[in-house]
Design a protein around this motif. Structure first.
Motif, mmCIF file in Angstrom:
data_model
loop_
_atom_site.group_PDB
_atom_site.id
_atom_site.type_symbol
_atom_site.label_atom_id
_atom_site.label_comp_id
_atom_site.label_asym_id
_atom_site.label_seq_id
_atom_site.Cartn_x
_atom_site.Cartn_y
_atom_site.Cartn_z
ATOM 1 N N UNK A 1 16.076 -1.054 4.103
ATOM 2 C CA UNK A 1 16.057 0.069 5.030
ATOM 3 C C UNK A 1 15.528 1.356 4.437
ATOM 4 N N UNK A 2 14.955 1.289 3.242
ATOM 5 C CA UNK A 2 14.509 2.495 2.544
ATOM 6 C C UNK A 2 12.998 2.723 2.710
ATOM 7 N N UNK A 3 12.651 3.789 3.407
ATOM 8 C CA UNK A 3 11.247 4.165 3.526
ATOM 9 C C UNK A 3 10.715 4.607 2.158
ATOM 10 N N UNK A 4 11.599 5.204 1.365
ATOM 11 C CA UNK A 4 11.216 5.610 0.014
ATOM 12 C C UNK A 4 10.830 4.380 -0.808
ATOM 13 N N UNK A 5 11.581 3.295 -0.655
ATOM 14 C CA UNK A 5 11.257 2.069 -1.370
ATOM 15 C C UNK A 5 9.897 1.521 -0.974
ATOM 16 N N UNK A 6 9.581 1.580 0.313
ATOM 17 C CA UNK A 6 8.274 1.136 0.786
ATOM 18 C C UNK A 6 7.168 2.000 0.197
ATOM 19 N N UNK A 7 7.357 3.297 0.277
ATOM 20 C CA UNK A 7 6.334 4.213 -0.237
ATOM 21 C C UNK A 7 6.167 4.055 -1.742
ATOM 22 N N UNK A 8 7.248 3.871 -2.466
ATOM 23 C CA UNK A 8 7.166 3.647 -3.914
ATOM 24 C C UNK A 8 6.353 2.395 -4.216
ATOM 25 N N UNK A 9 6.593 1.341 -3.446
ATOM 26 C CA UNK A 9 5.845 0.099 -3.641
ATOM 27 C C UNK A 9 4.357 0.316 -3.385
ATOM 28 N N UNK A 10 4.047 1.055 -2.340
ATOM 29 C CA UNK A 10 2.639 1.337 -2.024
ATOM 30 C C UNK A 10 1.987 2.127 -3.146
ATOM 31 N N UNK A 11 2.680 3.146 -3.639
ATOM 32 C CA UNK A 11 2.109 3.989 -4.687
ATOM 33 C C UNK A 11 1.959 3.252 -6.014
ATOM 34 N N UNK A 12 2.816 2.259 -6.257
ATOM 35 C CA UNK A 12 2.733 1.473 -7.490
ATOM 36 C C UNK A 12 1.667 0.383 -7.426
ATOM 37 N N UNK A 13 1.210 0.065 -6.231
ATOM 38 C CA UNK A 13 0.230 -1.007 -6.047
ATOM 39 C C UNK A 13 -1.094 -0.610 -6.693
ATOM 40 N N UNK A 14 -1.576 -1.456 -7.569
ATOM 41 C CA UNK A 14 -2.815 -1.162 -8.280
ATOM 42 C C UNK A 14 -4.043 -1.228 -7.384
ATOM 43 N N UNK A 15 -3.901 -1.812 -6.194
ATOM 44 C CA UNK A 15 -5.035 -1.914 -5.280
ATOM 45 C C UNK A 15 -5.222 -0.653 -4.437
ATOM 46 N N UNK A 16 -4.267 0.262 -4.497
ATOM 47 C CA UNK A 16 -4.369 1.508 -3.753
ATOM 48 C C UNK A 16 -5.183 2.488 -4.589
ATOM 49 N N UNK A 17 -6.241 3.022 -3.983
ATOM 50 C CA UNK A 17 -7.112 3.943 -4.707
ATOM 51 C C UNK A 17 -6.429 5.300 -4.880
ATOM 52 N N UNK A 18 -6.910 6.049 -5.846
ATOM 53 C CA UNK A 18 -6.381 7.387 -6.077
ATOM 54 C C UNK A 18 -6.622 8.264 -4.853
ATOM 55 N N UNK A 19 -7.731 8.053 -4.185
ATOM 56 C CA UNK A 19 -8.032 8.806 -2.966
ATOM 57 C C UNK A 19 -6.975 8.532 -1.888
ATOM 58 N N UNK A 20 -6.586 7.258 -1.738
ATOM 59 C CA UNK A 20 -5.557 6.917 -0.761
ATOM 60 C C UNK A 20 -4.205 7.514 -1.158
ATOM 61 N N UNK A 21 -3.895 7.517 -2.442
ATOM 62 C CA UNK A 21 -2.647 8.119 -2.920
ATOM 63 C C UNK A 21 -2.646 9.607 -2.584
ATOM 64 N N UNK A 22 -3.764 10.274 -2.826
ATOM 65 C CA UNK A 22 -3.864 11.705 -2.517
ATOM 66 C C UNK A 22 -3.707 11.967 -1.017
#
Length: 118
Positions: free
Chosen positions: A87-108
């Protein structure tokens, strides 16, 4: 709201994209050559699930979405967050930010979205 099966998803996407559509049009838009009778059966299943409705034109039916794509996405995302992130949105977002396939542009862009309402 039930989760769409792998067979139902591409059909529902076509219905969302086109709005009012006949089974023949869905068959034409599917890339894998799914037979007409199979598509017709899947559309009737989607109707029984409350995802689509129909208008009768003699012996043929034109189908239309009853559930909006955004409603379905929101419902499925909420279920995923409950099921996989406690139930944690923070957990989801943390997982997304830790994903190596997410570009720095997407993180920004994500950071900008988070800071937008602050």
């Amino acid at each position: 709201m039930d989760r769409l099966t792998k067979a139902e998803e591409p059909i529902m996407k076509i219905i969302w994209d086109k709005g009012d559509v006949f089974v023949k049009e869905i068959v034409e838009d599917l890339p894998d050559g799914t037979p007409y009778n199979t598509v017709s059966s899947l559309v009737r299943i989607l109707e029984s699930k409350g995802m689509v409705g129909h208008k009768a034109f003699g012996r043929t039916h034109q189908y239309f979405p009853l559930v909006k794509r955004g409603e379905y996405r929101k419902h499925m995302l909420k279920n995923m967050i409950v099921d996989y992130f406690d139930g944690s949105y923070k957990g989801l977002l943390s997982q997304i930010l830790e994903d190596e396939e997410v570009s720095q542009e997407e993180v920004n862009e994500l950071k900008a979205l988070l800071n937008k309402d602050s």
